[in-house]
Design a protein around this motif. Structure first.
Motif, short mmCIF file in Angstrom:
data_model
loop_
_atom_site.label_atom_id
_atom_site.label_comp_id
_atom_site.label_asym_id
_atom_site.label_seq_id
_atom_site.Cartn_x
_atom_site.Cartn_y
_atom_site.Cartn_z
N GLU A 31 -2.66 -19.13 -16.66
CA GLU A 31 -3.75 -18.55 -17.43
C GLU A 31 -4.60 -17.67 -16.53
N LYS A 32 -5.49 -16.89 -17.13
CA LYS A 32 -6.22 -15.87 -16.35
C LYS A 32 -7.12 -16.47 -15.27
N GLY A 33 -7.50 -17.75 -15.44
CA GLY A 33 -8.40 -18.37 -14.46
C GLY A 33 -7.72 -18.88 -13.21
N ASN A 34 -6.38 -19.02 -13.23
CA ASN A 34 -5.74 -19.60 -12.04
C ASN A 34 -4.74 -18.67 -11.37
N VAL A 35 -4.87 -17.36 -11.62
CA VAL A 35 -4.10 -16.38 -10.85
C VAL A 35 -5.02 -15.22 -10.45
N GLU A 36 -4.62 -14.56 -9.39
CA GLU A 36 -5.35 -13.37 -8.94
C GLU A 36 -4.33 -12.24 -8.83
N MET A 37 -4.71 -11.05 -9.27
CA MET A 37 -3.75 -9.95 -9.33
C MET A 37 -4.41 -8.64 -8.90
N ALA A 38 -3.64 -7.82 -8.20
CA ALA A 38 -4.14 -6.51 -7.77
C ALA A 38 -2.98 -5.54 -7.74
N CYS A 39 -3.30 -4.25 -7.77
CA CYS A 39 -2.27 -3.24 -7.57
C CYS A 39 -2.83 -2.14 -6.67
N VAL A 40 -1.92 -1.42 -6.03
CA VAL A 40 -2.30 -0.28 -5.20
C VAL A 40 -1.49 0.91 -5.68
N THR A 41 -2.19 1.94 -6.13
CA THR A 41 -1.53 3.16 -6.60
C THR A 41 -2.17 4.37 -5.92
N GLN A 42 -1.43 5.45 -5.88
CA GLN A 42 -1.94 6.67 -5.25
C GLN A 42 -3.11 7.23 -6.06
N ALA A 43 -3.03 7.09 -7.38
CA ALA A 43 -4.08 7.65 -8.24
C ALA A 43 -5.38 6.83 -8.16
N GLY A 44 -5.23 5.51 -8.19
CA GLY A 44 -6.43 4.66 -8.27
C GLY A 44 -6.76 3.88 -7.01
N GLY A 45 -5.90 3.97 -5.98
CA GLY A 45 -6.12 3.19 -4.77
C GLY A 45 -5.96 1.70 -5.03
N HIS B 276 14.92 -4.00 -10.13
CA HIS B 276 15.78 -2.83 -9.96
C HIS B 276 14.91 -1.65 -9.53
N ASN B 277 15.53 -0.64 -8.94
CA ASN B 277 14.78 0.44 -8.29
C ASN B 277 13.98 1.32 -9.24
N SER B 278 14.30 1.27 -10.52
CA SER B 278 13.59 2.15 -11.47
C SER B 278 12.48 1.42 -12.23
N LEU B 279 12.01 0.28 -11.71
CA LEU B 279 10.91 -0.45 -12.35
C LEU B 279 9.66 0.43 -12.43
N THR B 280 8.95 0.35 -13.55
CA THR B 280 7.63 0.98 -13.65
C THR B 280 6.59 -0.02 -13.14
N LEU B 281 5.35 0.43 -13.01
CA LEU B 281 4.28 -0.47 -12.57
C LEU B 281 4.06 -1.58 -13.59
N ILE B 282 4.16 -1.23 -14.87
CA ILE B 282 3.99 -2.24 -15.93
C ILE B 282 5.12 -3.27 -15.87
N ASP B 283 6.34 -2.80 -15.61
CA ASP B 283 7.48 -3.72 -15.43
C ASP B 283 7.23 -4.66 -14.25
N GLY C 35 0.82 -1.21 0.00
CA GLY C 35 0.00 0.00 0.00
C GLY C 35 0.85 1.25 0.00
N PHE C 36 0.19 2.38 0.22
CA PHE C 36 0.90 3.66 0.27
C PHE C 36 0.38 4.49 1.44
N ASP C 37 1.22 5.40 1.90
CA ASP C 37 0.83 6.36 2.93
C ASP C 37 1.63 7.63 2.70
#
Length: 252
Positions: A214-228, A189-196, A148-150
């Motif tokens: 495949e898309k049915g057997n993984v779960e993925m999420a992200c936390v960003t300041q813009a989108g939460g 590495h420290n300069s990774l983007t979110l897509i990286d 997360g972020f704070d």
């Protein structure tokens, strides 16, 4: 046989040290985590990515009913490895903690404060005497990745059944932990983007998964300041898988 009998005496008690200074029940809880689904977290300067393998045990199972990543608050997500019921208990406590902090102080809880409070709960087993009656009678058999972020930036914390926690740039846990952690160390590495970070996490999981990714057997999420907190749809997961197939981040 003398060693075995002495060990079995000490591994029955959740609050008893062996003469070697070990609490076997806590060690066994760590083993339960190692049997769990592989989970990966990657932190960047643009956000935190969480990814977990979903073990679909039957073609008749609805994979969306397997919940491995949960929203704690609008700015924090949790990925789990180990016993799902224990994870739900901890995440419910985390949600209450986050909401009461916002209610009392009018600011979102910091990621380290939330992780600290969960680690305190993880060590409260066996405290039934004189307590509030809600304590577990055994250690929690689950580890969590909290991303997360704070006001201090983005954070990724790992919390395990021993009650200890650490901050990581990238962390793997569960059954494929060793291979995945090595792959993360090689690709981060420290300069990774979110897509990286999405690609690094997905490629790492692909390396250690026994099933076809495949898309049915993984779960993925992200936390960003813009989108939460944002949980990826199956189509969004599929798009990440297509990207790693065409332009892999980790060199073969």
């Amino acid at each position: 046989s003398i060693m075995f009998s002495s060990r079995s005496e000490y591994d029955r008690g959740v609050s008893m040290f062996s003469p070697e200074g070990r609490i076997f029940q806590v060690e066994y809880a760590l083993e339960a985590v190692k049997l769990g689904s592989t989970a990966i977290g990657v932190k960047t300067q643009e956000g935190v990515v969480l990814l977990v393998e979903k073990r679909v045990s039957s073609p008749l199972m609805v994979s969306s009913s397997l919940e491995k990543i949960m929203e704690v608050d609008a700015h924090i997500g949790a990925a789990m490895s180990g016993l799902t019921a224990d994870a739900r208990t901890l995440v419910d406590r985390a949600r209450i903690e986050a909401q009461s902090h916002t209610f009392n102080y009018d600011v979102p809880i910091r990621v380290d404060s939330l992780t600290q409070s969960l680690s305190d709960i993880a060590l409260s087993f066996g405290e039934g005497q004189g307590g509030d009656g809600n304590q577990m009678s055994r250690p929690f058999g689950v580890a969590l990745l909290l991303g997360g972020f704070d006001d201090t930036g983005y954070h990724l914390y790992y919390s395990d059944p021993t009650g200890s926690f650490s901050e990581y740039k990238a962390k793997a846990m569960g059954q494929g932990q060793e291979g995945a952690q090595a792959a993360l160390a090689g690709g981060y590495h420290n300069s990774l983007t979110l897509i990286d970070a999405e690609k690094l996490a997905m490629e790492t999981l692909k390396e250690v998964m026994e099933e076809k990714l495949e898309k049915g057997n993984v779960e993925m999420a992200c936390v960003t300041q813009a989108g939460g907190f944002h949980m990826y749809s199956p189509d969004e997961i599929d798009a990440v898988i297509q990207r790693i197939d065409t332009t892999p981040l980790i060199a073969e």
